[in-house]
Design a protein around this motif. Sequence first.
Motif, PDB file in Angstrom:
ATOM      1  N   UNK A  35       0.830  -1.206   0.000  1.00  0.00           N
ATOM      2  CA  UNK A  35       0.000   0.000   0.000  1.00  0.00           C
ATOM      3  C   UNK A  35       0.865   1.257   0.000  1.00  0.00           C
ATOM      4  N   UNK A  36       1.869   1.300   0.844  1.00  0.00           N
ATOM      5  CA  UNK A  36       2.726   2.490   0.921  1.00  0.00           C
ATOM      6  C   UNK A  36       3.456   2.741  -0.396  1.00  0.00           C
ATOM      7  N   UNK A  37       3.869   1.680  -1.068  1.00  0.00           N
ATOM      8  CA  UNK A  37       4.512   1.844  -2.373  1.00  0.00           C
ATOM      9  C   UNK A  37       3.544   2.450  -3.379  1.00  0.00           C
ATOM     10  N   UNK A  38       2.302   1.971  -3.362  1.00  0.00           N
ATOM     11  CA  UNK A  38       1.313   2.497  -4.316  1.00  0.00           C
ATOM     12  C   UNK A  38       0.983   3.962  -4.037  1.00  0.00           C
ATOM     13  N   UNK A  39       1.122   4.367  -2.798  1.00  0.00           N
ATOM     14  CA  UNK A  39       0.882   5.766  -2.449  1.00  0.00           C
ATOM     15  C   UNK A  39       2.085   6.656  -2.752  1.00  0.00           C
ATOM     16  N   UNK A  40       3.193   6.050  -3.148  1.00  0.00           N
ATOM     17  CA  UNK A  40       4.390   6.827  -3.465  1.00  0.00           C
ATOM     18  C   UNK A  40       5.220   7.207  -2.262  1.00  0.00           C
ATOM     19  N   UNK A  41       5.022   6.511  -1.129  1.00  0.00           N
ATOM     20  CA  UNK A  41       5.767   6.836   0.083  1.00  0.00           C
ATOM     21  C   UNK A  41       6.353   5.571   0.704  1.00  0.00           C
ATOM     22  N   UNK A  42       6.646   4.578  -0.130  1.00  0.00           N
ATOM     23  CA  UNK A  42       7.253   3.352   0.348  1.00  0.00           C
ATOM     24  C   UNK A  42       8.700   3.558   0.751  1.00  0.00           C
ATOM     25  N   UNK A  43       9.320   2.489   1.254  1.00  0.00           N
ATOM     26  CA  UNK A  43      10.679   2.613   1.782  1.00  0.00           C
ATOM     27  C   UNK A  43      11.662   3.125   0.737  1.00  0.00           C
ATOM     28  N   UNK A  44      11.626   2.571  -0.473  1.00  0.00           N
ATOM     29  CA  UNK A  44      12.601   2.967  -1.500  1.00  0.00           C
ATOM     30  C   UNK A  44      12.537   4.463  -1.777  1.00  0.00           C
ATOM     31  N   UNK A  45      11.324   5.007  -1.825  1.00  0.00           N
ATOM     32  CA  UNK A  45      11.160   6.434  -2.098  1.00  0.00           C
ATOM     33  C   UNK A  45      11.631   7.280  -0.926  1.00  0.00           C
ATOM     34  N   UNK A  46      11.253   6.872   0.290  1.00  0.00           N
ATOM     35  CA  UNK A  46      11.671   7.622   1.474  1.00  0.00           C
ATOM     36  C   UNK A  46      13.179   7.542   1.654  1.00  0.00           C
ATOM     37  N   UNK A  47      13.749   6.367   1.403  1.00  0.00           N
ATOM     38  CA  UNK A  47      15.192   6.173   1.579  1.00  0.00           C
ATOM     39  C   UNK A  47      16.007   7.042   0.640  1.00  0.00           C
ATOM     40  N   UNK A  48      15.465   7.354  -0.537  1.00  0.00           N
ATOM     41  CA  UNK A  48      16.149   8.259  -1.455  1.00  0.00           C
ATOM     42  C   UNK A  48      16.270   9.658  -0.864  1.00  0.00           C
ATOM     43  N   UNK A  49      15.246  10.055  -0.132  1.00  0.00           N
ATOM     44  CA  UNK A  49      15.244  11.396   0.472  1.00  0.00           C
ATOM     45  C   UNK A  49      15.966  11.425   1.814  1.00  0.00           C
ATOM     46  N   UNK A  50      15.980  10.271   2.500  1.00  0.00           N
ATOM     47  CA  UNK A  50      16.598  10.197   3.823  1.00  0.00           C
ATOM     48  C   UNK A  50      17.229   8.819   3.991  1.00  0.00           C
ATOM     49  N   UNK A  51      18.485   8.651   3.594  1.00  0.00           N
ATOM     50  CA  UNK A  51      19.129   7.331   3.659  1.00  0.00           C
ATOM     51  C   UNK A  51      19.247   6.762   5.063  1.00  0.00           C
ATOM     52  N   UNK A  52      19.121   7.596   6.094  1.00  0.00           N
ATOM     53  CA  UNK A  52      19.284   7.124   7.469  1.00  0.00           C
ATOM     54  C   UNK A  52      17.952   6.724   8.113  1.00  0.00           C
ATOM     55  N   UNK A  53      16.875   6.723   7.331  1.00  0.00           N
ATOM     56  CA  UNK A  53      15.563   6.431   7.904  1.00  0.00           C
ATOM     57  C   UNK A  53      15.459   4.960   8.311  1.00  0.00           C
ATOM     58  N   UNK A  54      14.883   4.732   9.474  1.00  0.00           N
ATOM     59  CA  UNK A  54      14.501   3.381   9.906  1.00  0.00           C
ATOM     60  C   UNK A  54      13.008   3.264   9.625  1.00  0.00           C
TER      61      UNK A  54
END
Length: 338
Positions: A94-113
């Motif tokens: 679901x988060x990937x389909x919303x455009x806010x999945x891990x891969x997308x967030x990690x691009x903006x913030x590589x240190x995100x858990x």
Amino acid sequence: MRLTVLDLTRLLPGGYATHLLREMGARIIKVEDPGPGDYLRSFPFPLEDGMSAYFHAINRGKESIVLDLKDSPDTFLRLAEHADVVIEGFRPGVMDRLGVGYATVEERNPRIVYCSLSGYPADGPDRDRAGHDINYLSSTGLIDLERGSDGNPTMPSLQIADVASGSLFAAMRILQAVVERYESDHGQHLQLSMLEGTTSLMAFTAAPAALAGRSIRWEDLMLNGQVACYNLYPTADDRWISVGNLEEKFWREFCAVVEKPEWIERQFDRSPELRREISSVSTERTLDEWMEAFKGRDTCVEAVRTLQEASDRGMFRYPDLPAPEHGEHTERLLEEFK
């Protein structure tokens, strides 16, 4: 360092996980939808502000921002740039389909858990199935082992899969990932399921079936009311005492208090007859009389208290921190993280 956590979860598992993190000093920002927000807000037993007592219990001291992830994924990503942790409880994908999945967030913030907490494993055949606590407990065989005196399955009053398999495991793994980030300077994606967490909790109970190939029924267990020394017994005033004397020295002391030395050799007796004998003795006195008799004696006996009695004894403490109104901090947070 104070962790900033974006909590997109609803109801109990994720909410209690971030409650634990808040109690350890983290800043928790609840990201809620423009509709009803967290479903827990409208559960029964509302307080004066109209929000449920259940909601207050695990959302005190948090902040709330309203975002429509479908229309404003960029706003969420801007928040995530400044966060340490994201936790979400949607079904896998679901988060990937919303455009806010891990891969997308990690691009903006590589240190995100980034913690994804699901019911069934994200990489399993049931990944898209809906479920709740009772379903995960059923799938693992736990409900089959939870039976009443009539032999029928019963439902635990505590949401074991939600709280233990979900909340506690999530909080533990998030903190582990934060520690690991100091070494790698990079975050990670945690994918946790309450079904797998429950199987982990059952490692001890399931060992005979999993390791020895034995068919285990509820009658075969020991700590579920099958043996005399570890059981519940009624009192004269229709109350109950719990007896947990697994060690011989505690059982001997118990037998001494009730003046039944002949029971000492029958500590792990599984016969209903002995349990009836003990019940006939336990119903000779009221709960208070038994607690007075056992006072100062080295044996594992406790009164079965009601929830209200436990509360009146000060066992549950709620700091004077308000739970947030739906979207209460939206404007301030958007200004802070612009």
